[in-house]
Design an enzyme around this catalytic site. Structure first.
Site, mmCIF file in Angstrom:
data_model
loop_
_atom_site.group_PDB
_atom_site.id
_atom_site.type_symbol
_atom_site.label_atom_id
_atom_site.label_comp_id
_atom_site.label_asym_id
_atom_site.label_seq_id
_atom_site.Cartn_x
_atom_site.Cartn_y
_atom_site.Cartn_z
ATOM 1 N N ASP A 105 70.174 33.005 1.137
ATOM 2 C CA ASP A 105 69.220 34.100 1.306
ATOM 3 C C ASP A 105 69.415 34.672 2.692
ATOM 4 O O ASP A 105 69.767 33.941 3.620
ATOM 5 C CB ASP A 105 67.781 33.588 1.140
ATOM 6 C CG ASP A 105 66.795 34.712 0.855
ATOM 7 O OD1 ASP A 105 66.355 34.843 -0.304
ATOM 8 O OD2 ASP A 105 66.450 35.456 1.803
ATOM 9 N N SER A 106 69.181 35.982 2.852
ATOM 10 C CA SER A 106 69.376 36.576 4.180
ATOM 11 C C SER A 106 68.239 36.200 5.133
ATOM 12 O O SER A 106 68.375 36.363 6.339
ATOM 13 C CB SER A 106 69.490 38.095 4.071
ATOM 14 O OG SER A 106 68.339 38.605 3.439
ATOM 15 N N ALA A 156 71.688 30.814 5.479
ATOM 16 C CA ALA A 156 71.037 32.099 5.760
ATOM 17 C C ALA A 156 72.141 33.124 5.963
ATOM 18 O O ALA A 156 72.765 33.184 7.023
ATOM 19 C CB ALA A 156 70.167 31.986 7.005
ATOM 20 N N ASP A 174 69.333 36.887 -8.261
ATOM 21 C CA ASP A 174 67.949 37.357 -8.426
ATOM 22 C C ASP A 174 67.576 38.227 -7.224
ATOM 23 O O ASP A 174 66.765 37.832 -6.382
ATOM 24 C CB ASP A 174 67.005 36.146 -8.552
ATOM 25 C CG ASP A 174 65.574 36.572 -8.847
ATOM 26 O OD1 ASP A 174 65.370 37.689 -9.343
ATOM 27 O OD2 ASP A 174 64.650 35.765 -8.563
ATOM 28 N N CYS A 223 64.230 42.998 -11.020
ATOM 29 C CA CYS A 223 62.765 43.059 -11.061
ATOM 30 C C CYS A 223 62.263 44.462 -10.726
ATOM 31 O O CYS A 223 61.087 44.660 -10.469
ATOM 32 C CB CYS A 223 62.154 42.028 -10.115
ATOM 33 S SG CYS A 223 62.630 42.258 -8.410
HETATM 34 N N1 SAH Z 1 64.888 33.766 -6.829
HETATM 35 C C1 SAH Z 1 63.772 33.667 -5.924
HETATM 36 C C2 SAH Z 1 63.153 35.019 -5.619
HETATM 37 C C3 SAH Z 1 64.096 36.033 -5.026
HETATM 38 S S1 SAH Z 1 63.310 37.355 -4.193
HETATM 39 C C4 SAH Z 1 62.763 32.676 -6.476
HETATM 40 O O1 SAH Z 1 62.941 32.166 -7.602
HETATM 41 O O2 SAH Z 1 61.787 32.396 -5.786
HETATM 42 C C5 SAH Z 1 64.628 38.162 -3.416
HETATM 43 C C6 SAH Z 1 65.171 37.480 -2.163
HETATM 44 O O3 SAH Z 1 66.319 38.198 -1.743
HETATM 45 C C7 SAH Z 1 64.242 37.451 -0.957
HETATM 46 O O4 SAH Z 1 64.023 36.126 -0.568
HETATM 47 C C8 SAH Z 1 65.010 38.201 0.145
HETATM 48 O O5 SAH Z 1 64.867 37.606 1.432
HETATM 49 C C9 SAH Z 1 66.429 38.106 -0.321
HETATM 50 N N2 SAH Z 1 67.352 39.165 0.133
HETATM 51 C C10 SAH Z 1 67.094 40.496 0.286
HETATM 52 N N3 SAH Z 1 68.219 41.149 0.649
HETATM 53 C C11 SAH Z 1 69.207 40.221 0.740
HETATM 54 C C12 SAH Z 1 70.597 40.266 1.065
HETATM 55 N N4 SAH Z 1 71.198 41.424 1.368
HETATM 56 N N5 SAH Z 1 71.299 39.129 1.032
HETATM 57 C C13 SAH Z 1 70.720 37.942 0.732
HETATM 58 N N6 SAH Z 1 69.406 37.846 0.412
HETATM 59 C C14 SAH Z 1 68.655 38.952 0.419
#
Ligand code: SAH
Length: 393
Positions: A250-251, A277, A297, A337
């Site tokens: 996740d970022s 991260a 996701d 979503c």
């Molecule tokens: N799958 C998770 C929910 C995902 S929500 C669950 O089951 O709880 C989307 C996530 O994408 C967020 O945590 C956000 O921080 C992350 N995100 C947003 N842009 C991103 C990027 N460019 N690279 C990696 N993660 C990212």
């Protein structure tokens, strides 16, 4: 009873007669009185017949309907709506148990309360208002939750990011009840410390519960990449499903640190899990071809209709890398979503990504949101979560 009366133009009552819960500003002929945003208004047809009562808003949606009956929006009203919603979650066996106590109690239009979201984590409910009317009603909502759901000790109000910016409400998030005795949330037997104060949304993505559970079934012996993992939801199910290894990405550094803490809580000293991260595209570009279960996701790529084209391109690009790099015999869980991205558009984006990779791909499951995020049949727009489970040869 409200003193404000909204009269619709001729023929504009039809959607309300079909119980659609919104009145668009263009449908209004005249308003008697000068309601402020968030006030209760009664809505009438051009012929003067009563249609509904709801919260007045400034914007393209002018009224969000609370009832199609001529009733008072009082303590009894809130208690009845909360009771019906809670009974449904009890029927779904999601409440207060020793296996699960994490669920969505109120899903806006899906529970006939437009503009209101309530998620429950063990003995804490988190209320999120998306309209000024619901903001003004927050204490009544909290009182109703407190009197009906005895296992709830804490009620946190979190609406800074969701209230209409222009309404200038000077809202401060905080506890409406309790705030000291906080229990750890359980989702299908897995423990989560949810941070509603600083976390995204109400602190957790409750809507993926059933899809995470399905992932557990497929995880056995697989090398799993959980992309956009947030606090690790899918990773826990993969671990419990006996995955060979699980990598969470996740970022957000904060989300990754929470993922690590929650993994430690459930699988102490288990070396199968690593968390990074990093930006999704950076990670995907440089990763090898070792994963045979990938979860994508992402956050909503399109929040408005006018950026739909870019969003679809985003989904296509993202999925294309996964199709290119997933191991033969791999399984891809891919989601959108974005409410403005239709099921058809999402499929098209994913299918063109598959075609671009030249791989043979078949659909194993078509996923959506769980039953505690119900879709009101009179408001089909409420269906927002789309997912596909694909087998990649
Ligand atoms: N799958 C998770 C929910 C995902 S929500 C669950 O089951 O709880 C989307 C996530 O994408 C967020 O945590 C956000 O921080 C992350 N995100 C947003 N842009 C991103 C990027 N460019 N690279 C990696 N993660 C990212």
């Amino acid at each position: 009873m409200s003193n404000y009366r909204v009269f619709l133009k001729p023929k504009k009552e039809e959607s309300l007669l079909r119980f659609h819960p919104w009145v668009f500003s263009g449908a209004i002929q005249k308003i008697e009185g000068e309601p402020e945003e968030g006030d209760l208004v009664n809505v009438y047809g051009a012929n003067g017949s009563f249609l509904a009562v709801g919260h007045y808003q400034i914007g393209s949606i002018a009224v969000r309907i609370l009832s199609f009956k001529q009733i008072n929006i009082d303590k009894d009203f809130w208690e009845e709506r909360i009771r019906i919603a809670y009974e449904l979650r009890r029927t779904l066996k999601l409440t207060g148990g020793d296996n699960n106590n994490t669920y969505r109690l109120i899903h806006g239009e899906g529970d006939s309360l437009p503009g209101l979201i309530v998620d429950v984590y063990a003995n804490t409910a988190v209320i999120q208002a998306h309209s000024v009317g619901m903001h003004h009603s927050r204490n009544q909502v909290a009182d109703a939750i407190h009197s009906i759901i005895t296992e709830i000790d804490n009620i946190y109000y979190k609406s800074d990011a969701t209230l209409p910016f222009k309404a200038n409400l000077n809202n401060e998030d905080g506890y409406l009840y309790g705030g000291t005795n906080i229990e750890t949330a359980l989702e299908y037997g897995l423990k989560f410390n949810v941070d509603w104060v600083k976390g995204q949304k109400t602190g957790f993505f409750v809507d993926q519960r059933e899809n995470r559970s399905l992932l557990e079934f497929y995880a056995t012996g697989r090398s799993v990449l959980n992309m956009f993992c947030y606090t690790g939801g899918f990773s826990f199910y993969a671990m419990r499903g006996n995955a060979k290894l699980v990598h969470s990405v996740d970022s957000s550094a904060k989300a990754i640190s929470q993922t690590k803490q929650n993994i430690e809580l459930n699988f102490p000293e288990d070396t199968r899990h690593e968390a990074y991260a990093e930006d999704a595209f950076k990670y995907l570009d440089k990763m090898g071809e070792n994963y045979d279960l990938i979860i994508l996701d992402p956050p909503a790529f399109a929040k408005h209709r006018n950026v739909l084209r870019n969003a679809l391109q985003g989904y296509r690009k993202l999925n294309a890398i996964a199709f290119e790099k997933i191991k033969p015999g791999g399984i891809l869980f891919t989601f959108s979503c974005s409410q403005v991205v239709s099921k058809e558009n999402f499929r098209l984006a994913v299918f063109s990504a598959a075609a671009q990779s030249g791989r043979n791909v078949r659909i194993l499951h078509q996923l959506t949101q769980p039953a505690d995020h119900p879709v009101n049949i009179y408001h089909p727009e409420g269906e927002y979560l789309k997912g596909l489970v694909l087998f990649v040869e």
